[in-house]
Design an enzyme around this catalytic site. Structure first.
Site, PDB file in Angstrom:
ATOM      1  N   HIS A 108       0.226   1.591  -1.384  1.00  0.00           N
ATOM      2  CA  HIS A 108       1.289   0.645  -1.002  1.00  0.00           C
ATOM      3  C   HIS A 108       0.685  -0.757  -0.888  1.00  0.00           C
ATOM      4  O   HIS A 108      -0.086  -1.041   0.027  1.00  0.00           O
ATOM      5  CB  HIS A 108       1.913   1.103   0.328  1.00  0.00           C
ATOM      6  CG  HIS A 108       3.236   0.471   0.607  1.00  0.00           C
ATOM      7  ND1 HIS A 108       4.307   1.173   1.126  1.00  0.00           N
ATOM      8  CD2 HIS A 108       3.658  -0.803   0.435  1.00  0.00           C
ATOM      9  CE1 HIS A 108       5.330   0.345   1.261  1.00  0.00           C
ATOM     10  NE2 HIS A 108       4.966  -0.857   0.864  1.00  0.00           N
ATOM     11  N   VAL A 109       1.045  -1.602  -1.822  1.00  0.00           N
ATOM     12  CA  VAL A 109       0.459  -2.946  -1.894  1.00  0.00           C
ATOM     13  C   VAL A 109       0.767  -3.747  -0.627  1.00  0.00           C
ATOM     14  O   VAL A 109       1.861  -3.654  -0.072  1.00  0.00           O
ATOM     15  CB  VAL A 109       0.963  -3.681  -3.168  1.00  0.00           C
ATOM     16  CG1 VAL A 109       2.461  -3.973  -3.109  1.00  0.00           C
ATOM     17  CG2 VAL A 109       0.161  -4.942  -3.418  1.00  0.00           C
ATOM     18  N   HIS A 110      -0.212  -4.505  -0.128  1.00  0.00           N
ATOM     19  CA  HIS A 110      -0.005  -5.323   1.069  1.00  0.00           C
ATOM     20  C   HIS A 110      -0.964  -6.510   1.087  1.00  0.00           C
ATOM     21  O   HIS A 110      -2.106  -6.392   0.678  1.00  0.00           O
ATOM     22  CB  HIS A 110      -0.196  -4.483   2.353  1.00  0.00           C
ATOM     23  CG  HIS A 110      -1.510  -3.758   2.417  1.00  0.00           C
ATOM     24  ND1 HIS A 110      -1.735  -2.578   1.749  1.00  0.00           N
ATOM     25  CD2 HIS A 110      -2.670  -4.052   3.048  1.00  0.00           C
ATOM     26  CE1 HIS A 110      -2.972  -2.165   1.982  1.00  0.00           C
ATOM     27  NE2 HIS A 110      -3.568  -3.054   2.764  1.00  0.00           N
ATOM     28  N   PHE A 111      -0.451  -7.635   1.560  1.00  0.00           N
ATOM     29  CA  PHE A 111      -1.269  -8.828   1.739  1.00  0.00           C
ATOM     30  C   PHE A 111      -1.956  -8.791   3.099  1.00  0.00           C
ATOM     31  O   PHE A 111      -1.362  -8.380   4.087  1.00  0.00           O
ATOM     32  CB  PHE A 111      -0.399 -10.096   1.709  1.00  0.00           C
ATOM     33  CG  PHE A 111      -0.065 -10.585   0.338  1.00  0.00           C
ATOM     34  CD1 PHE A 111      -0.973 -11.350  -0.383  1.00  0.00           C
ATOM     35  CD2 PHE A 111       1.165 -10.299  -0.226  1.00  0.00           C
ATOM     36  CE1 PHE A 111      -0.655 -11.808  -1.652  1.00  0.00           C
ATOM     37  CE2 PHE A 111       1.492 -10.755  -1.502  1.00  0.00           C
ATOM     38  CZ  PHE A 111       0.574 -11.520  -2.218  1.00  0.00           C
TER      39      PHE A 111
END
Ligand SMILES: [Zn+2]
Length: 154
Positions: A108-111
């Site tokens: 799950h992509v996250h900054f």
């Protein structure tokens, strides 16, 4: 380090159930229609936030233009809130894509949004697990939460 949290109950930490509310236990500051903001339980620095899309996808490629825009607007809001509440001198903002790059939760992509202060520990030293966290996580959470009022446009 956030991988430890990601493995809790085998569920993705970036796919929290519920709507529009903070969640002190999971350090969730904001659940928008398309984006979520939470504090990193294993911060590189005080005020370290994680900003993710609602959509469970490993990279930015899996997001619509609307989702990308909302994600960036939410990121901008995080910077504004941190500037106002913690008066940092700068920020490190980034994506860790792939385990080799240090991604804890790859699915799950996250900054990462990490506030920096003049004289704080060198970022690489911080990455090497020598972490100096002057404020308790929950204290920081309580300070930031009112600035992420639910229902507001990011
Ligand atoms: Zn997810």
């Amino acid at each position: 380090m956030d991988y430890i949290l990601g493995q809790r109950s085998g569920r993705c930490i970036f796919c929290p159930e519920g709507n529009d509310e903070g969640d002190a236990e999971r350090l969730i500051l904001y659940r928008g229609r398309l984006s979520v903001v939470m504090m990193n339980r294993f911060p590189y620095n005080n005020g370290h936030l994680l900003v993710s899309p609602r959509t469970h996808t490993p990279s930015l490629d899996g997001l619509s233009s609307e989702e990308l825009l909302d994600l960036l607007k939410t990121l901008r809001r995080c910077l504004a809130v941190l500037r106002k509440t913690m008066t940092p001198d700068g920020f490190n903002v980034g994506l860790n894509l792939g385990t080799v790059a240090g991604a804890g939760v790859e699915a799950h992509v996250h900054f990462h949004v990490v506030p920096r202060w003049n004289g704080d520990t060198n970022f690489m030293t911080v990455f090497a697990d020598v972490r100096v966290i002057p404020e308790h996580l929950q204290e920081t959470y309580r300070k930031l939460l009112p600035h992420f009022a639910p229902g507001e446009d990011p």
